[in-house]
Each structure stands twice: as C-alpha cells, then as structure tokens.
Design a protein around this motif. Sequence first.
Motif, short mmCIF file in Angstrom:
data_model
loop_
_atom_site.label_atom_id
_atom_site.label_comp_id
_atom_site.label_asym_id
_atom_site.label_seq_id
_atom_site.Cartn_x
_atom_site.Cartn_y
_atom_site.Cartn_z
N PHE A 228 22.00 51.59 52.77
CA PHE A 228 22.72 50.54 51.83
C PHE A 228 23.90 51.18 50.83
N LEU A 229 23.45 52.32 50.19
CA LEU A 229 24.48 53.02 49.33
C LEU A 229 25.67 53.32 50.05
N ALA A 230 25.65 53.98 51.39
CA ALA A 230 26.90 54.00 52.14
C ALA A 230 27.92 52.89 52.39
N VAL A 231 27.21 51.89 52.63
CA VAL A 231 27.88 50.34 52.88
C VAL A 231 28.60 49.93 51.46
N TRP A 232 27.81 50.21 50.31
CA TRP A 232 28.39 49.54 49.09
C TRP A 232 29.51 50.66 48.83
N LEU A 233 29.23 51.72 48.82
CA LEU A 233 30.38 52.71 48.43
C LEU A 233 31.50 52.34 49.00
N ALA A 234 31.24 52.32 50.46
CA ALA A 234 32.44 52.32 51.57
C ALA A 234 33.35 50.77 50.99
N HIS A 235 32.58 49.75 50.82
CA HIS A 235 33.21 48.37 50.39
C HIS A 235 33.74 48.63 49.04
N THR A 236 33.33 49.50 48.32
CA THR A 236 33.79 49.57 46.74
C THR A 236 35.12 50.30 47.16
N GLY A 237 35.22 51.33 48.01
CA GLY A 237 36.38 52.23 48.12
C GLY A 237 37.34 51.20 48.76
N PHE A 238 37.24 50.46 49.57
CA PHE A 238 38.16 49.59 50.44
C PHE A 238 38.63 48.42 49.49
N GLY A 239 37.70 47.97 48.58
CA GLY A 239 37.97 46.73 47.64
C GLY A 239 38.75 47.07 46.51
N LEU A 240 38.59 48.52 46.07
CA LEU A 240 39.20 48.95 44.77
C LEU A 240 40.36 48.56 44.47
N PRO A 241 41.41 49.11 45.38
CA PRO A 241 43.04 48.85 45.12
C PRO A 241 43.20 47.25 44.60
N LEU A 242 42.73 46.55 45.33
CA LEU A 242 43.02 44.95 44.78
C LEU A 242 42.29 44.74 43.63
N ALA A 243 41.19 45.01 43.71
CA ALA A 243 40.33 44.70 42.35
C ALA A 243 40.96 45.17 41.13
N THR A 244 41.36 46.60 41.21
CA THR A 244 42.03 47.15 40.15
C THR A 244 43.42 46.30 39.69
N TYR A 245 44.18 46.13 40.77
CA TYR A 245 45.54 45.51 40.67
C TYR A 245 45.29 44.16 39.86
N LEU A 246 44.51 43.43 40.75
CA LEU A 246 44.40 42.19 40.06
C LEU A 246 44.03 42.16 38.69
N LEU A 247 42.97 42.65 38.36
CA LEU A 247 42.36 42.88 36.94
C LEU A 247 43.20 43.47 36.00
N TYR A 248 44.19 44.44 36.56
CA TYR A 248 44.93 44.90 35.66
C TYR A 248 45.95 43.83 35.18
N ASN A 249 46.61 43.12 35.82
CA ASN A 249 47.45 42.15 35.82
C ASN A 249 46.73 41.04 34.81
N TYR A 250 45.72 40.90 35.11
CA TYR A 250 44.92 39.85 33.99
C TYR A 250 44.81 40.56 32.68
N ILE A 251 44.29 41.74 32.65
CA ILE A 251 43.80 42.18 31.20
C ILE A 251 44.92 42.65 30.60
N SER A 252 46.08 43.22 31.34
CA SER A 252 47.11 43.70 30.40
C SER A 252 47.87 42.29 29.93
N GLY A 253 47.63 41.20 30.39
CA GLY A 253 48.40 40.11 29.92
C GLY A 253 47.51 39.52 28.71
N LEU A 254 46.17 39.83 28.29
CA LEU A 254 45.64 39.42 27.27
C LEU A 254 46.49 39.77 26.04
N PRO A 255 46.38 38.79 24.98
CA PRO A 255 47.08 38.91 23.84
C PRO A 255 46.54 40.35 22.87
#
Lengths: 368, 376
Positions: A228-255
């Motif tokens: 399972f670790l292998a699949v978690w890490l793979a999904h983490t790797g493939f999901g990270l760019p979008l996750a980082t990008y979206l969360l950056y947009n949100y968090i950098s917009g906080l007052p």
Amino acid sequence: MESLKVRRLLSSIAVNGALFLICFIWTIPTLALLISSFRPRDDIKSSGWWTVLPHRGWQTTEELPIPEDMTRDEPITIEGITATYDEFREGVVSEDRQTQFLWVGNLRSGRIEVRERKWGVNWDFTFENYGQVLAGKTYEITNADGSVSIVQGDNFTGAFLNTFTVAIPATVIPILIAAFAAYGFAWMRFPLRKVMFIGVVALLVVPLQIALIPIMRDYVSLDLNGTFLAVWLAHTGFGLPLATYLLYNYISGLPRDILESAFIDGASHFTIFLRLILPLSVPALASFAIFQFLWVWNDYLVALIFLGVTNSDIQVMTMRIQEMTGSRGQDFHALTAGAFVSILVPMIVFFSLQRFFVRGLLAGSVKG
Amino acid sequence: MAQYADAENQRVRTIGDFLVSSFGRILIALIVPAVTFVVLWQGFIFLRDSNAPQLVITLIAIVWGVGGVAMLFFVSNWLIEQLPQRWMRYLQPFLFVGPAIAILTWYLAIPTLRTFWLSLRNTNGSQFVGLNGQGVPFIQNYIEVFTQRIMLEAFRNNLLWMVLGTSLTVILGLLVAVLADRSKAESIWKSLIFLPMAISFVGAGVIWGMVYEYNPNVGLLNAITGIFGAEPQAWLINQPWNNFFLIVTVIWLQSGYAMVLLSAALKGVPGELLEAARVDGANEIQIFFKILIPYIQGTIITVTTTVVIFTLKVFDAVIVMTGGQYGTEVIGVRFYRESFINRNSGYGSTIAIILLIAVIPVMIYNLKQFGEREVF
C-alpha cells in the motif's frame, strides 16, 4: 402584457423540457445499472431492465398438461391450435394474437403454458447479486426451482476495504505535505524559492505515464511493489503539483496582519501553521481532499501497476471489476452489483460535499 | 517574517549551562528519530506480513500511513527547533517545502529524464537501441512509434477522441449551463449532469457496456433500434463507429465538469451588459454569440485544454470496454501494453515521451500565466 406572459411560459417550458430530455438521457444508464443489480441473474438476460416499468407483454395465466401420445414429428392440436412440438417450443400465437401457447421443458415431461398479452410489471427483485459479490470464498444461491447451488463469491468486501486503505492515506498524505509546502512558499523566504515553485507549476500537466516505468524500477529494487505504501507514495507524487498549487493560491491570499500579529506574540512557524493556517484553510483543504479522494478511489492505472494483478488479496475494486469484465463479461448480475458497490462511496461523497467539490474545480484543475 | 523571529529568544547563557544542555539535547535528538524510525518500520513490517483480519489491517494501515507522515513532520520540526536560532531559521523552510520538493523530484522530475533516457534504449534498457545493426541508432524506438500500423491507428483514434470528445463535451456543457441558468430548478439539472463525474471510468465502462450489449434484452440501444425493426448490432465491435460509442462514455463523464466551469463563468457576465443588448434589440441568439461567448472565452479555453489533456491520456474507458481491440487502440492503452505486458521499456518510454511532448504547449502557457503574476 398577456402575450408576454404566454411567451415567458412557452420559453420556460422549452428550456425545462430540453433540460429534462438531456438529464433523462444522462441518468438512464446509471439507473439501468442500479435496477439490473437487484434483478435475479436469469431475468437480467431474458428480459430488459425496463420491464420493471408497466409494459404490455405475455403473462402466464394457465398451465396445461402435455398430451401423452406426443411424438416429435406429428403435429398435434391443443385448444384448437395445431402445431408441431418444435413450433410449440418457440411459442405459438393464436389467431386473435391475444394468447400464446408455449411448451416449457422437454418432450416427455414438460408442460404447456398458456399466456395472455397483458399489462404488467416485472417486479422480481433480489439481494442475491450483492450477496454473491460481497461474499468471500463461497456463497449459496437459491435457484428458481428451489434448489440450492454454491457459487464462488467475488470478495468485494475485501476489495472495498482495500480501496479505503488506498484512498484515505493517498488523500491525506499529499494534502498534508502540500499544505506545509504551500505555507513555506507563501510565508517563508529561502534560496531557490521561486525556481522550486516554477518547477511545481511546470509539473502541473505532466502526464503520470512519464513516471510509471522508472518508479516501477525503483519499487522493484526497493521491494516496495505490491504494498500500500507504494501506491500512497505514487498518488502523493502525482497529486502534489496540483495540491501545492491550489493550496498556495489559497494560503498566500490569507490576510497578512493575522500572521504578523502571531509572530509578534512569539509564535513559531510550526505553531502558526498548525493553529492558524490549517484551520483557516479548511475550505481549500476540503475541496482538494474531495478531488483527490474521488481521483484515487476511481483510479485504475496506478493501482494496476503498483499493486499488481498477481495478489488478489490487495486488489482494489476497479481492478476486480475490470477482471470480471474480462473473464465473465456476461455475468451481468455480478458485474452490475460490483460496479454499484464501487460507485456508491464516491456518490455519497459527491452528494454530501458537492459544494466543496465545485469550489475545488473552479479553483483551476489541470491534473497530470 | 524573519525580522520578527530575530527579535525573539536572545537569551544569554553561561558556557557550562550550554554544554550540559547541548549534551542532553544531542542525546535526545538521536533517540527521538531512532524511536520514530523503529515505530514506523515495525508498522511497515506488520502491514506487509500480518495475517490479521482485513478490517484490522485497513484501520492500522490508515493510521500508520496518515499518522506516520504527521509524525515525521513533528519530529523533524522538534529536531530543528533544538538547533541554535540561526540554524533553525535557515533549516525550517526546507522542513516545510522539502518533503514536497523531494517527492516531486523523485516521482515526476527525475522520471521525466529517466524515461527520456530509456526511450533511447532497447527493450530492457541495457543498451542503446539500434546499435547492433538493427535500425537507426538511438532513435529506432521513435521511428517505430511513428511507423507501426497499430500506433498510427492509436494516433488516429486519439485525434478522434480529442476533436470529437472535446468539442461535444464543451458544447454540451455550455448548452446545459446556458439552459440551466434560465430554469428555476437549476441546481437539480446541474447535479444530474454533474453526477457521472463521481463515477470511475471502469464503472462507466460497465454502465455503457450494458447499454451497448448485443443481447437486446440487456442492451438498451439494441432494444431501441429493435423497436424500429433493426437487427441487434455489436456496437463496440463494428468499425469505425465503435470509437464513437466509446467517446460517448467520456462525453457523459466530462460534460458535468465543463458545465460547472462554464456555468460559473456565465454568472460573471454583468446583467447590465445583457440588458443593454436587449434594449438595443438584440435577440437571444445574437446575445449568445456576440456577448456571452466572447465574455467567457477564457473559461472555454481552460475547459477545452483540460478535456483535451484528458482525452489524450484516455486509458481505463477503452481497456474496460474493448481492450483496444477492433480498431479502438489509443495511446494510453499502447503505453500500458508495451511497458507492462510486453515489457518493452524502451518502446513504452518513447510513447510516454510523445504524451509529454503533446502537453508541452499547455505547460508553457501555464508558466507564462504564472510569470505574469507579480505577487510571487
């Protein structure tokens, strides 16, 4: 004024009518799956799922014993209808087209069913398909004639649990890592900050196929394949760019002032992140979480490659269903029940959290 | 931020004080990571070898996976906070962005280079392709990819997917968005169109496989055509139309996505603009083409790009319904078969590189957009 009202009404009927038509076509296939999954295995193939709706069809009203001196070749007369055995087997329709005579069973021990054309519904429902699909090694089914036969269960319960085991960590891990990274990019200054973030943006649309062969090789040498670790890490790797990008947009917009006052109070980055940023980012975290959860739950390719087909104990549901369509594509009773089990959870998530999901989509979603 | 951190914690210590505490700190700093590591390792071993009931395994795996990552963050942060201020301030950003960058490097950045390298090499990657007199050195894989009949078929089909699938998805999404905007039951209609987004390609394959089934007692399409006296058809086998029936499943899945984005964009069109046009005597069709479409152009481009990328990589839908047979081969299925069934890593990598090249324009566009943002 009257004519304006009439025109408004007409246009409203046209709009809603068109929408109804589209939505009807959109919903029918899923509805067909749901209805079929509750129908007895033999019924699925012998009559359409739409016969659960009122329809006109042949219904048995009477059963006649077969004549004793019957031979295969000579025509016989029953109730004024003359035909051969083979014709009766096919079903002979009376001249007024209202009655059908059907020979059920073989030449010596069968019976003749008299059927009439009537309105009716085919409401014969069962849970047995689900029983068989969810059961482990064996499952007993009661046949139409009352006898009991033992069939192999499809162990969807196991596959269901495996899908959860894959999906939850593969959703939470990338979010956690991405939230830290997004905070770092938004509120910390360090060397190569911009270069790294440009890297994240560049990786947004990279197709995951690009990584499968090298990662597979790494997993083989690390002996991680089929865990399972292998699949978690793979999904983490493939999901990270979008996750980082979206969360950056949100968090950098906080007052800014909220954070600055926290710093003046002497809080560390870690504390601010945990106590302040995470709670404030719940909407963004939730939208990405739903997005990633549905993605992972519905994923087939990554699971297929990193969990492997050899060990059926760790297979997820999409793998099981795909296997069934390949080897037992005509077993609609099992296929429909299995498919419905697999789409149940995403549907619940979807309906209860649709608002967040839509927000996540609107935040911009180009996934690699 | 840094200037605030500067101000805090300027304590002065005696030398002895420092030694005692730093010795203790170093000891703890060694023990804590070691314990963390042992706990996580034991969890991994347990999950790999245990025969416990599956529900137990599921629960432990989830706790171990999620908790493990959280624990790693906590422990590393604790370690960094033990260090002198200067070091801590230097290292902490890397604690925050480091894991993400490391994983992205391992899982996407480096594999891109490795896949490119493999695409120049032979079946098992042991040497460059085409060196022993068979074909053109280094680029033999690429030559084959662009000349093999089955690959050409896949390229043709993907083009069909991209053109037909994308345009119909966007048009349908736009149609529903515009219509629903004028209906009182807007949210119900939108939910119903959106619903297939929650369904996997594999599930959609089963759903539509039943619609296309040959047996007219199962297959809705054959039952409907049967009413008009037509013979049952094997919709997924008859070429070339079977591609169209496959594409329908993806239109069914993706229209909801297009609809949601376009609908949100339509809501942003100012009402005064539409009123003004109506006062000037524009009819609804003129308003649609002259005002709405230009106004939401940006969103249309975003949606189109996303769906194009999606159809470019289509895999599950095809493998479930036809397995790529009967002339329905696509690049995604070819990649999977060559890489993992035929175990030809050179050829598979070449196909992956082709997919990458196809999305490079979008990548450049994204980077340009990002570059125009001044805030970063």
